[in-house]
Scaffold this motif. Structure first.
Motif, PDB file in Angstrom:
ATOM      1  N   ASP A  17       0.871  -1.181   0.000  1.00 10.02           N
ATOM      2  CA  ASP A  17       0.000   0.000   0.000  1.00 10.02           C
ATOM      3  C   ASP A  17       0.907   1.229   0.000  1.00 10.02           C
ATOM      4  OD1 ASP A  17      -2.042   1.853   0.284  1.00 10.02           O
ATOM      5  OD2 ASP A  17      -2.336   1.445   2.416  1.00 10.02           O
ATOM      6  N   CYS A  18       1.296   1.687  -1.181  1.00  5.67           N
ATOM      7  CA  CYS A  18       2.313   2.730  -1.279  1.00  5.67           C
ATOM      8  C   CYS A  18       1.844   3.916  -2.119  1.00  5.67           C
ATOM      9  CB  CYS A  18       3.587   2.131  -1.885  1.00  5.67           C
ATOM     10  SG  CYS A  18       4.994   3.251  -1.836  1.00  5.67           S
TER      11      CYS A  18
ATOM     12  N   THR B  35       1.245   1.301  -5.773  1.00  2.00           N
ATOM     13  CA  THR B  35       1.229  -0.067  -5.258  1.00  2.00           C
ATOM     14  C   THR B  35       1.391  -1.107  -6.368  1.00  2.00           C
ATOM     15  OG1 THR B  35      -0.187   0.679  -3.457  1.00  2.00           O
ATOM     16  CG2 THR B  35      -0.048  -1.699  -3.820  1.00  2.00           C
ATOM     17  N   HIS B  36       0.587  -1.000  -7.427  1.00  2.00           N
ATOM     18  CA  HIS B  36       0.639  -1.999  -8.496  1.00  2.00           C
ATOM     19  C   HIS B  36       1.672  -1.674  -9.570  1.00  2.00           C
ATOM     20  CE1 HIS B  36      -2.404  -4.757  -7.170  1.00  2.00           C
ATOM     21  NE2 HIS B  36      -3.203  -3.750  -6.879  1.00  2.00           N
ATOM     22  N   PHE B  37       2.482  -0.657  -9.354  1.00  2.00           N
ATOM     23  CA  PHE B  37       3.568  -0.328 -10.270  1.00  2.00           C
ATOM     24  C   PHE B  37       4.923  -0.752  -9.708  1.00  2.00           C
ATOM     25  CE2 PHE B  37       6.850   2.724 -11.663  1.00  2.00           C
ATOM     26  CZ  PHE B  37       6.867   2.406 -13.017  1.00  2.00           C
ATOM     27  N   LEU B  38       4.984  -0.980  -8.410  1.00  2.00           N
ATOM     28  CA  LEU B  38       6.261  -1.243  -7.742  1.00  2.00           C
ATOM     29  C   LEU B  38       7.077  -2.348  -8.408  1.00  2.00           C
ATOM     30  CD1 LEU B  38       5.144  -0.967  -4.015  1.00  2.00           C
ATOM     31  CD2 LEU B  38       6.484   0.705  -5.329  1.00  2.00           C
ATOM     32  N   ASN B  39       6.446  -3.451  -8.746  1.00  2.00           N
ATOM     33  CA  ASN B  39       7.180  -4.569  -9.340  1.00  2.00           C
ATOM     34  C   ASN B  39       7.625  -4.291 -10.770  1.00  2.00           C
ATOM     35  OD1 ASN B  39       7.110  -6.175  -7.031  1.00  2.00           O
ATOM     36  ND2 ASN B  39       5.090  -6.973  -7.550  1.00  2.00           N
ATOM     37  N   ASP B  40       7.033  -3.280 -11.414  1.00  2.00           N
ATOM     38  CA  ASP B  40       7.398  -2.922 -12.788  1.00  2.00           C
ATOM     39  C   ASP B  40       8.413  -1.786 -12.848  1.00  2.00           C
ATOM     40  OD1 ASP B  40       5.595  -4.806 -13.803  1.00  2.00           O
ATOM     41  OD2 ASP B  40       3.950  -3.368 -13.779  1.00  2.00           O
ATOM     42  N   HIS B  41       8.716  -1.171 -11.716  1.00  2.00           N
ATOM     43  CA  HIS B  41       9.622  -0.021 -11.713  1.00  2.00           C
ATOM     44  C   HIS B  41      11.028  -0.467 -12.099  1.00  2.00           C
ATOM     45  CE1 HIS B  41      12.110   3.150  -9.594  1.00  2.00           C
ATOM     46  NE2 HIS B  41      11.419   3.824 -10.491  1.00  2.00           N
ATOM     47  N   PRO B  42      11.583   0.116 -13.179  1.00  2.00           N
ATOM     48  CA  PRO B  42      12.913  -0.298 -13.631  1.00  2.00           C
ATOM     49  C   PRO B  42      14.007  -0.123 -12.566  1.00  2.00           C
ATOM     50  CG  PRO B  42      11.837   1.002 -15.322  1.00  2.00           C
ATOM     51  CD  PRO B  42      10.972   1.079 -14.086  1.00  2.00           C
ATOM     52  N   GLY B  43      13.842   0.818 -11.659  1.00  2.00           N
ATOM     53  CA  GLY B  43      14.833   1.043 -10.610  1.00  2.00           C
ATOM     54  C   GLY B  43      14.617   0.203  -9.372  1.00  2.00           C
ATOM     55  N   GLY B  44      13.623  -0.679  -9.417  1.00  3.95           N
ATOM     56  CA  GLY B  44      13.337  -1.559  -8.291  1.00  3.95           C
ATOM     57  C   GLY B  44      12.269  -1.009  -7.362  1.00  3.95           C
ATOM     58  N   LYS B  45      11.649  -1.920  -6.653  1.00  5.33           N
ATOM     59  CA  LYS B  45      10.562  -1.604  -5.718  1.00  5.33           C
ATOM     60  C   LYS B  45      11.031  -0.709  -4.571  1.00  5.33           C
ATOM     61  CE  LYS B  45       7.233  -4.288  -2.993  1.00  5.33           C
ATOM     62  NZ  LYS B  45       6.713  -5.648  -2.749  1.00  5.33           N
TER      63      LYS B  45
ATOM     64  N   ILE C 217      11.187   3.162  -4.630  1.00  5.44           N
ATOM     65  CA  ILE C 217       9.948   3.931  -4.448  1.00  5.44           C
ATOM     66  C   ILE C 217       9.436   3.805  -3.013  1.00  5.44           C
ATOM     67  CG2 ILE C 217       7.550   4.221  -5.148  1.00  5.44           C
ATOM     68  CD1 ILE C 217       8.277   3.186  -7.887  1.00  5.44           C
ATOM     69  N   VAL C 218       9.416   2.589  -2.481  1.00  5.48           N
ATOM     70  CA  VAL C 218       8.820   2.360  -1.153  1.00  5.48           C
ATOM     71  C   VAL C 218       9.479   3.224  -0.082  1.00  5.48           C
ATOM     72  CG1 VAL C 218       8.371   0.640   0.648  1.00  5.48           C
ATOM     73  CG2 VAL C 218       8.000   0.056  -1.747  1.00  5.48           C
ATOM     74  N   VAL C 219      10.761   3.502  -0.230  1.00  8.05           N
ATOM     75  CA  VAL C 219      11.452   4.338   0.757  1.00  8.05           C
ATOM     76  C   VAL C 219      10.816   5.735   0.851  1.00  8.05           C
ATOM     77  CG1 VAL C 219      13.248   5.227  -0.793  1.00  8.05           C
ATOM     78  CG2 VAL C 219      13.752   4.933   1.629  1.00  8.05           C
TER      79      VAL C 219
END
Length: 117
Positions: free
Chosen positions: A52-53, A65-75, A78-80
């Motif tokens: 939940d981000c 939330t549903h983009f995290l796994n697709d982010h080229p720079g890694g999850k 973003i989560v930080v």
């Protein structure tokens, strides 16, 4: 004379594809966008995990939330910044049009103008 019967709905309308159901977790996806709203920091700061981000970039509230796994720079990149304003860091690594171009579905609204961190 009796009134003419009402015209039936065109067959094309009846055959229109059904809208995809939103995901069970309520977060936007490429196939299901959410209606945009205004949010304050009190709400944004609740969304800080990989499940939940939300982040804020240039006043736009993004549910990533549903983009995290697709982010080229890694999850983790973003989560930080979950629940925070990520604008300075975002702008260091991205062109201004990258959200609209690749992940417009994450835009769920705007930051309320009078909201304080």
């Amino acid at each position: 004379a009796p009134p003419a019967p009402a015209a039936a709905a065109p067959a094309a309308a009846a055959a229109a594809p059904a809208a995809r159901a939103p995901p069970a977790d309520g977060h936007p996806t490429k196939d299901h966008h959410l209606e945009k709203k205004e949010y304050d920091w009190a709400e944004i700061k609740k969304h800080t995990t990989g499940d939940d981000c939300w982040v804020v970039v240039r006043g736009e509230v993004l549910d990533v939330t549903h983009f995290l796994n697709d982010h080229p720079g890694g999850k983790k990149a973003i989560v930080v910044y979950g629940g925070k304003d990520a604008t300075p860091e975002f702008d260091m690594f991205h062109k201004p049009d990258v959200i609209a171009k690749y992940a417009s579905f994450v835009q769920i609204g705007t930051l309320k103008a009078d909201s304080k961190l």
